[in-house]
Design a protein around this motif. Structure first.
Motif, mmCIF file in Angstrom:
data_model
loop_
_atom_site.group_PDB
_atom_site.id
_atom_site.type_symbol
_atom_site.label_atom_id
_atom_site.label_comp_id
_atom_site.label_asym_id
_atom_site.label_seq_id
_atom_site.Cartn_x
_atom_site.Cartn_y
_atom_site.Cartn_z
ATOM 1 N N GLN A 40 120.205 -40.118 59.962
ATOM 2 C CA GLN A 40 120.225 -38.988 59.039
ATOM 3 C C GLN A 40 119.284 -37.882 59.487
ATOM 4 O O GLN A 40 118.402 -38.089 60.321
ATOM 5 N N ALA A 41 119.466 -36.719 58.922
ATOM 6 C CA ALA A 41 118.684 -35.541 59.296
ATOM 7 C C ALA A 41 117.195 -35.736 59.042
ATOM 8 O O ALA A 41 116.364 -35.223 59.792
ATOM 9 N N ALA A 42 116.838 -36.485 58.017
ATOM 10 C CA ALA A 42 115.436 -36.697 57.691
ATOM 11 C C ALA A 42 114.729 -37.594 58.713
ATOM 12 O O ALA A 42 113.517 -37.472 58.910
ATOM 13 N N VAL A 43 115.490 -38.472 59.369
ATOM 14 C CA VAL A 43 114.929 -39.397 60.355
ATOM 15 C C VAL A 43 115.858 -39.420 61.577
ATOM 16 O O VAL A 43 116.590 -40.380 61.792
ATOM 17 N N PRO A 44 115.823 -38.372 62.398
ATOM 18 C CA PRO A 44 116.748 -38.306 63.529
ATOM 19 C C PRO A 44 116.388 -39.303 64.630
ATOM 20 O O PRO A 44 115.269 -39.801 64.702
ATOM 21 N N LYS A 45 117.363 -39.581 65.483
ATOM 22 C CA LYS A 45 117.212 -40.517 66.593
ATOM 23 C C LYS A 45 116.656 -39.764 67.800
ATOM 24 O O LYS A 45 117.099 -38.664 68.117
ATOM 25 N N LYS A 46 115.712 -40.376 68.487
ATOM 26 C CA LYS A 46 115.143 -39.793 69.698
ATOM 27 C C LYS A 46 115.985 -40.251 70.891
ATOM 28 O O LYS A 46 116.163 -41.442 71.101
ATOM 29 N N LYS A 47 116.548 -39.295 71.649
ATOM 30 C CA LYS A 47 117.384 -39.606 72.813
ATOM 31 C C LYS A 47 116.844 -38.888 74.043
ATOM 32 O O LYS A 47 116.452 -37.720 73.971
ATOM 33 N N ASN A 48 116.860 -39.575 75.163
ATOM 34 C CA ASN A 48 116.504 -38.975 76.437
ATOM 35 C C ASN A 48 117.619 -38.005 76.835
ATOM 36 O O ASN A 48 118.796 -38.322 76.684
ATOM 37 N N ARG A 49 117.256 -36.835 77.347
ATOM 38 C CA ARG A 49 118.253 -35.837 77.751
ATOM 39 C C ARG A 49 119.219 -36.378 78.798
ATOM 40 O O ARG A 49 120.365 -35.966 78.859
ATOM 41 N N LYS A 50 118.747 -37.309 79.636
ATOM 42 C CA LYS A 50 119.596 -37.875 80.689
ATOM 43 C C LYS A 50 120.722 -38.722 80.110
ATOM 44 O O LYS A 50 121.705 -38.980 80.791
ATOM 45 N N HIS A 51 120.587 -39.163 78.872
ATOM 46 C CA HIS A 51 121.551 -40.075 78.271
ATOM 47 C C HIS A 51 122.565 -39.396 77.366
ATOM 48 O O HIS A 51 123.257 -40.058 76.600
ATOM 49 N N VAL A 52 122.631 -38.066 77.429
ATOM 50 C CA VAL A 52 123.620 -37.327 76.637
ATOM 51 C C VAL A 52 124.290 -36.276 77.511
ATOM 52 O O VAL A 52 123.743 -35.856 78.527
ATOM 53 N N GLU A 53 125.494 -35.871 77.092
ATOM 54 C CA GLU A 53 126.171 -34.759 77.742
ATOM 55 C C GLU A 53 126.533 -33.734 76.675
ATOM 56 O O GLU A 53 126.885 -34.094 75.556
ATOM 57 N N PRO A 54 126.447 -32.447 77.003
ATOM 58 C CA PRO A 54 126.816 -31.427 76.022
ATOM 59 C C PRO A 54 128.313 -31.483 75.719
ATOM 60 O O PRO A 54 129.122 -31.698 76.607
ATOM 61 N N ALA A 55 128.638 -31.334 74.446
ATOM 62 C CA ALA A 55 130.039 -31.369 74.040
ATOM 63 C C ALA A 55 130.460 -30.052 73.396
ATOM 64 O O ALA A 55 131.636 -29.724 73.388
ATOM 65 N N GLY A 56 129.512 -29.323 72.852
ATOM 66 C CA GLY A 56 129.847 -28.068 72.191
ATOM 67 C C GLY A 56 128.668 -27.539 71.402
ATOM 68 O O GLY A 56 127.525 -27.934 71.628
ATOM 69 N N ARG A 57 128.980 -26.661 70.470
ATOM 70 C CA ARG A 57 127.926 -26.047 69.655
ATOM 71 C C ARG A 57 128.533 -25.632 68.325
ATOM 72 O O ARG A 57 129.646 -25.108 68.283
ATOM 73 N N ASP A 58 127.804 -25.868 67.260
ATOM 74 C CA ASP A 58 128.234 -25.424 65.936
ATOM 75 C C ASP A 58 127.390 -24.203 65.576
ATOM 76 O O ASP A 58 126.182 -24.322 65.352
ATOM 77 N N GLU A 59 128.031 -23.052 65.558
ATOM 78 C CA GLU A 59 127.312 -21.786 65.338
ATOM 79 C C GLU A 59 126.648 -21.716 63.967
ATOM 80 O O GLU A 59 125.553 -21.176 63.830
ATOM 81 N N GLU A 60 127.317 -22.244 62.953
ATOM 82 C CA GLU A 60 126.755 -22.205 61.604
ATOM 83 C C GLU A 60 125.460 -23.012 61.526
ATOM 84 O O GLU A 60 124.461 -22.546 60.983
ATOM 85 N N LEU A 61 125.475 -24.221 62.084
ATOM 86 C CA LEU A 61 124.269 -25.044 62.089
ATOM 87 C C LEU A 61 123.178 -24.418 62.961
ATOM 88 O O LEU A 61 122.002 -24.416 62.585
ATOM 89 N N ALA A 62 123.554 -23.865 64.113
ATOM 90 C CA ALA A 62 122.581 -23.233 64.995
ATOM 91 C C ALA A 62 121.892 -22.070 64.293
ATOM 92 O O ALA A 62 120.677 -21.887 64.425
ATOM 93 N N ARG A 63 122.663 -21.304 63.521
ATOM 94 C CA ARG A 63 122.089 -20.178 62.779
ATOM 95 C C ARG A 63 121.094 -20.681 61.732
ATOM 96 O O ARG A 63 120.012 -20.122 61.564
ATOM 97 N N LYS A 64 121.460 -21.765 61.038
ATOM 98 C CA LYS A 64 120.554 -22.329 60.025
ATOM 99 C C LYS A 64 119.254 -22.811 60.657
ATOM 100 O O LYS A 64 118.174 -22.585 60.117
ATOM 101 N N PHE A 65 119.368 -23.478 61.809
ATOM 102 C CA PHE A 65 118.160 -23.948 62.498
ATOM 103 C C PHE A 65 117.301 -22.765 62.925
ATOM 104 O O PHE A 65 116.081 -22.789 62.781
ATOM 105 N N ALA A 66 117.918 -21.715 63.451
ATOM 106 C CA ALA A 66 117.183 -20.532 63.905
ATOM 107 C C ALA A 66 116.464 -19.839 62.751
ATOM 108 O O ALA A 66 115.364 -19.305 62.927
ATOM 109 N N GLU A 67 117.063 -19.874 61.569
ATOM 110 C CA GLU A 67 116.457 -19.255 60.394
ATOM 111 C C GLU A 67 115.424 -20.165 59.738
ATOM 112 O O GLU A 67 114.763 -19.751 58.790
#
Length: 88
Positions: A40-67
């Protein structure tokens, strides 16, 4: 693709391989990710960057994080569900 808050990533390694997550916070080596269900958002999982691949981006969520606004688990689940439906 630059991985930052609001990016959607696919896990490549571990017991959660092939799962989609939304990046909540990014640092040099690690990402904190959430799927809105098990990790969940309150307790996110810690992942090494090497163990993930980019799949896309959600602009609405990115805007909320930026604000600096709070992102709820329901919004994360919805973003991942829509992404899966569109890219399946």
């Amino acid at each position: 693709m630059k991985l930052e808050a609001g990016s959607i990533v696919r896990s490549l390694a571990g017991h959660d391989a092939d799962c989609l997550y939304v990046v909540m916070h990014a640092e040099e080596k690690f990402l904190w990710v959430s799927d809105g269900r098990l990790k969940q958002a309150a307790v996110p999982k810690k992942k090494n960057r090497k163990h993930v691949e980019p799949a896309g981006r959600d602009e609405e969520l990115a805007r909320k994080f930026a604000e600096g606004r709070t992102v709820r688990d329901e919004e994360i689940k919805r973003a991942l569900k829509l992404w899966k439906a569109y890219h399946a």
